[in-house]
Design an enzyme around this catalytic site. Structure first.
Site, PDB file in Angstrom:
ATOM      1  N   TYR A 150       0.795  -1.180  -0.024  1.00 59.00           N
ATOM      2  CA  TYR A 150      -0.117  -0.045   0.054  1.00 59.00           C
ATOM      3  C   TYR A 150       0.943   1.402  -0.016  1.00 59.00           C
ATOM      4  CZ  TYR A 150      -4.960  -1.394   0.196  1.00 59.00           C
ATOM      5  OH  TYR A 150      -6.112  -1.944  -0.197  1.00 59.00           O
ATOM      6  N   LYS A 220       5.319 -14.559   5.808  1.00 57.21           N
ATOM      7  CA  LYS A 220       6.258 -15.024   4.979  1.00 57.21           C
ATOM      8  C   LYS A 220       7.781 -14.789   5.221  1.00 57.21           C
ATOM      9  CE  LYS A 220       6.324 -17.911   1.268  1.00 57.21           C
ATOM     10  NZ  LYS A 220       6.035 -19.284   1.338  1.00 57.21           N
ATOM     11  N   ASP A 286       1.458 -19.435   3.363  1.00 56.36           N
ATOM     12  CA  ASP A 286       1.096 -20.131   2.631  1.00 56.36           C
ATOM     13  C   ASP A 286       0.568 -21.508   3.401  1.00 56.36           C
ATOM     14  OD1 ASP A 286       3.870 -22.271   1.860  1.00 56.36           O
ATOM     15  OD2 ASP A 286       3.716 -20.451   2.719  1.00 56.36           O
ATOM     16  N   ASP A 310      -4.687  -9.012   2.103  1.00 55.73           N
ATOM     17  CA  ASP A 310      -5.621  -9.124   1.060  1.00 55.73           C
ATOM     18  C   ASP A 310      -5.896 -10.481   0.607  1.00 55.73           C
ATOM     19  OD1 ASP A 310      -6.867  -7.904  -0.665  1.00 55.73           O
ATOM     20  OD2 ASP A 310      -5.267  -7.115  -2.202  1.00 55.73           O
TER      21      ASP A 310
END
Length: 421
Positions: A150, A220, A286, A310
């Site tokens: 963003y 991540k 994930d 998101d």
């Protein structure tokens, strides 16, 4: 007499009985779903408080309507109203093409520093879902709203800026990871300790206030060690430093488990085993998306960065019936500013058809009422929406997926919720 919501010196909202709240109808299907939603809000407040409380709605312009009337997509008067009145609610807005604004929603979040994108995800009985047991999905997502993607720091390949940055990375920092430097676009992913901490602090405070079992930091960090990985580490450090007596970190749990020789099978047993404290744990993004399908009951509050948030928000919304019923809010808990909004798009081909589901705006309004402390009205709406769906009196999106349902227009769906208050 109408007056403004303010932030008190104690850091808590001061909400008068007759607050003025700005609203944006939105583009496309926005006017249809807003008209149905505002009637539900007013009816629930009247039923809950018998006229002793009432919202004075103040229309402000943004999006296509604003551009057509003023030549601006986001007039300064609208932004000033959002700043002055603290709380606001909006329908979906069109992102202008070639207008110099990446997104009106992003502009709002950046200008007001709305650092939390809050997305609660829960199942309403009877809602069509692709899940076998969608009722096990009950999570609140705290998505960082000002950094990561963003920030919008991008440079297109072939531009002088991209070439300058590429040369700096290669020549000065000795980066050797560019396989095709002549055709590489570049983006910068800023993640700060301050930004991470205020997001994760809000998530932990929410879990403690609502007596929820855990906060999961989703990241991540196995690949992006100094951004996503730092986000995770800063989160654990914050939890132990500021909430030591109220939380139990995953590392502490693992250490205790080894010491005691225990094997605890599920979240509830973990909580009882550590005296009711909130567990702070983490998951790689994930793996989390996989576990959210296989064992959603193991997760309650999620704290994550922007891009992961998101994906996660929309994926979880699909598990409980889709984004058409998913509410959302953008909040700065320090200043009190909050924008509550439909999380779906404008669907322009269905504009003025009075056919779309207004539940996203209605449930965002529920979030707003809860934020204001008007929980009686919020609970009335939540229960009425649930009853309306259980009765199979629904709009076209759910009607197409249900057997023996009754098809309602947008306005009729609002009427049915009001009847069920």
């Amino acid at each position: 007499m109408a007056s403004k919501i303010t932030m008190g010196t104690d850091g808590k909202l001061q909400v008068p009985d007759f607050p003025t709240i700005p609203f944006i109808e939105g583009d496309g299907i926005g006017p249809d779903i807003w008209k149905a939603s505002v009637r539900v809000f007013d009816a629930a407040i009247q039923k809950a408080y018998g006229g002793s409380k009432k919202i004075e709605w103040m229309k402000v312009l943004a999006g296509e309507e604003a551009f057509n009337k003023t030549g601006e997509w986001m007039p300064e008067a609208t932004m000033n109203a959002f700043k002055e009145y603290l709380l606001s609610i909006k329908g979906p807005l069109t992102t202008p093409v070639g207008g110099g604004i990446r997104s009106l929603n992003v502009a709002l979040r950046q200008e007001l520093d709305l650092y939390v994108c809050l997305r609660p995800v829960k199942y309403f009985e009877g809602t069509p879902s692709p899940m076998w047991q969608p009722e096990k999905v009950n999570m609140v997502i705290f998505r960082e709203n000002t950094e990561d993607i963003y920030a919008g720091i991008e440079f297109m390949t072939g531009t002088p800026e991209a070439k300058k940055l590429l040369n700096f990375l290669v020549d000065e920092l000795k980066v050797k990871a560019f396989r095709f430097p002549e055709t590489t676009s570049l983006g910068v992913k800023p993640v700060s300790k301050d930004g991470s901490e205020r997001l994760i602090r809000s998530a932990i405070e929410h879990a403690i206030e609502h007596k929820l079992p855990s906060v999961t930091i989703v990241h991540k960090g196995n690949i992006m060690k100094y951004t996503e990985g730092a986000f995770k580490n800063w989160g654990y450090e914050l939890a132990e430093r500021e909430f030591g007596g109220q939380v139990y970190t995953w590392q502490q749990w693992e250490k205790t488990k080894k010491q005691d020789g225990e094997a605890v099978a599920n979240e509830e047993m973990k909580i009882s085993a550590i005296g009711g404290k909130v567990i702070i744990k983490d998951a790689i993004a994930d793996n989390f998306l996989q576990q959210a399908l296989l064992a959603p009951q193991d997760y309650s509050v999620i704290a994550t960065l922007n891009l992961n948030g998101d994906y996660i928000s929309d994926a979880l919304a699909a598990q409980v019936g889709g984004i058409g019923i998913a509410p959302g809010a953008n909040i700065n808990y320090l200043t009190g500013h909050a924008v509550f909004e439909a999380t779906h798009g404008t669907a322009p081909r269905f504009a003025n058809t009075n056919t779309m589901n207004p539940s996203s705006v209605i449930l965002s309004g529920v979030m707003m009422l809860e934020y204001m402390g008007w929980r009686d009205a919020a609970d009335l709406i939540t229960n009425a929406v649930g009853k309306t769906i259980r009765n199979k009196t629904v709009t076209i999106d759910f009607y197409n997926l249900m057997k023996e349902a009754t098809l309602l227009k947008t306005s009729e769906f609002g009427d049915e919720i009001i009847r069920n208050l």
